[in-house]
Design an enzyme around this catalytic site. Structure first.
Site, PDB file in Angstrom:
ATOM      1  N   HIS A 123       0.812  -1.211   0.000  1.00  0.00           N
ATOM      2  CA  HIS A 123       0.000   0.000   0.000  1.00  0.00           C
ATOM      3  C   HIS A 123       0.851   1.269   0.000  1.00  0.00           C
ATOM      4  O   HIS A 123       0.397   2.313  -0.472  1.00  0.00           O
ATOM      5  CB  HIS A 123      -0.944  -0.001   1.203  1.00  0.00           C
ATOM      6  CG  HIS A 123      -2.080  -0.957   1.057  1.00  0.00           C
ATOM      7  ND1 HIS A 123      -3.361  -0.662   1.458  1.00  0.00           N
ATOM      8  CD2 HIS A 123      -2.130  -2.204   0.534  1.00  0.00           C
ATOM      9  CE1 HIS A 123      -4.154  -1.696   1.193  1.00  0.00           C
ATOM     10  NE2 HIS A 123      -3.408  -2.634   0.641  1.00  0.00           N
ATOM     11  N   HIS A 244      -0.801 -12.938  -1.756  1.00  0.00           N
ATOM     12  CA  HIS A 244      -2.120 -13.307  -1.241  1.00  0.00           C
ATOM     13  C   HIS A 244      -2.137 -14.690  -0.607  1.00  0.00           C
ATOM     14  O   HIS A 244      -3.166 -15.124  -0.079  1.00  0.00           O
ATOM     15  CB  HIS A 244      -3.157 -13.247  -2.362  1.00  0.00           C
ATOM     16  CG  HIS A 244      -3.781 -11.896  -2.516  1.00  0.00           C
ATOM     17  ND1 HIS A 244      -4.691 -11.601  -3.492  1.00  0.00           N
ATOM     18  CD2 HIS A 244      -3.632 -10.754  -1.797  1.00  0.00           C
ATOM     19  CE1 HIS A 244      -5.074 -10.343  -3.385  1.00  0.00           C
ATOM     20  NE2 HIS A 244      -4.441  -9.813  -2.359  1.00  0.00           N
TER      21      HIS A 244
END
Length: 329
Positions: A123, A244
């Site tokens: 992020h 992920h």
């Protein structure tokens, strides 16, 4: 990725929002000033690679803390040649400063917190845009915690803040360096590859522009274009998506960094009607396996975890160097 690496794409799936207010641009916790520079060295030498011997050309004196002094510089020697010489001998850090960060991070990090810490990396660095030269790994995430796509990241920042206070008491470290190293430690703690990153990132003094992160609803074609604008190939997109594997989106154990993500992608469990299997993954995850170019890499990583680890490691280092302004260079 969500706070457990669950709700967003590896470089974040951003939700388009209105312009943030001035209040949203302030750090939400009592962090040190963002303009603080890391004093850690940015150039080190490989153990078996001493500095280049003296020659009749320009002499570069490189100290053990990475300070570079140009002693003589004939005007006929281009600067690119000089920097190329430096890069050839730059090495992954093995200094006491780097080990200090690792030690303090390990004190506050656990497998249960690893996914959130790794999400911080994506992020923060994922805002990089090659076109307008904005964003990147600059610690600006501490100013962006109120954005919808960053929901849950305040907890991860607070975890690292505990370690950062201890490090700053000895030698100041930037948030960019702190997050880059912590993400690598989170990966290794959960069984992934050992990754070393360079130190010396300068922190941003404010938030990065909004709307720079990939949305979770993008199809494969749009994802590839988005990553290309950040300097990443399709192969690197697929490799980074393997992050992920951590978290609770159903790609194997939520605390194990392995190649289960790719094996489950090939099974397409979300295609089965009803049940919890339909909740596995994000639309962006599902889209990758429907693209022939992405599928080639998915199959390769599903078959060979070592190849995945090596490619992820290389892509991670590239990610945490995205858009970086370096101290002392």
């Amino acid at each position: 990725m969500s706070s457990t690496l669950t709700n967003h794409h590896p470089l974040l799936c951003s939700i388009s929002t209105a312009s943030a207010s001035a209040q949203q641009h302030k750090p939400l916790t009592n962090f040190p000033a963002k303009s603080q520079r890391s004093t850690f060295s940015t150039v080190n030498f490989l153990p078996n690679h001493p500095p280049p011997p003296p020659s009749s050309g320009p002499n570069l004196v490189v100290g053990r803390r990475g300070l570079v002094s140009i002693v003589t510089l004939p005007c006929l020697v281009p600067l690119t040649q000089i920097m190329g010489c430096l890069q050839a001998y730059a090495a992954q850090p093995s200094t006491k400063e780097y080990l200090l960060i690792k030690e303090e991070v390990r004190k506050v990090l656990s497998k249960g917190k690893a996914a959130g810490v790794l999400r911080l990396v994506f992020h923060d660095a994922g805002t990089f845009d090659m076109d307008d030269k904005t964003g990147g790994m600059n610690g600006s995430i501490v100013y962006e915690l109120e954005r919808p796509e960053n929901s849950g990241l305040k907890k991860s920042i607070k975890v690292l803040q505990k370690a950062k206070i201890q490090i700053d008491a000895i030698q100041p470290v930037s948030w960019g360096d702190m997050i880059a190293v912590a993400g690598a430690e989170a990966i290794e703690l959960c069984g992934g590859p050992s990754i070393q990153v360079s130190l010396g990132r300068l922190d941003s003094q404010g938030p990065d522009p909004e709307g720079k992160l990939p949305e979770e609803s993008l199809n494969a074609s749009s994802l590839k274009k988005c990553f290309q604008r950040k300097g990443f190939s399709t192969q690197e997109l697929v490799a980074l998506s393997g992050a992920h594997t951590l978290g609770s989106k159903g790609f194997g154990s939520p605390t194990s960094f392995d190649n289960a993500y790719y094996k489950i992608l090939l099974e397409k469990p979300w295609a089965n009607p009803g049940g919890m299997s339909s909740m596995i993954g994000l639309p962006s995850d599902h889209a990758l396996v429907e693209d022939d170019e992405c599928l080639r890499w998915i199959k390769k990583y599903a078959e060979n975890e070592n190849i995945f680890f090596e490619d992820f490691k290389n892509a991670y280092v590239k990610l945490v160097n995205s858009g970086v302004r370096w101290n002392n260079l």
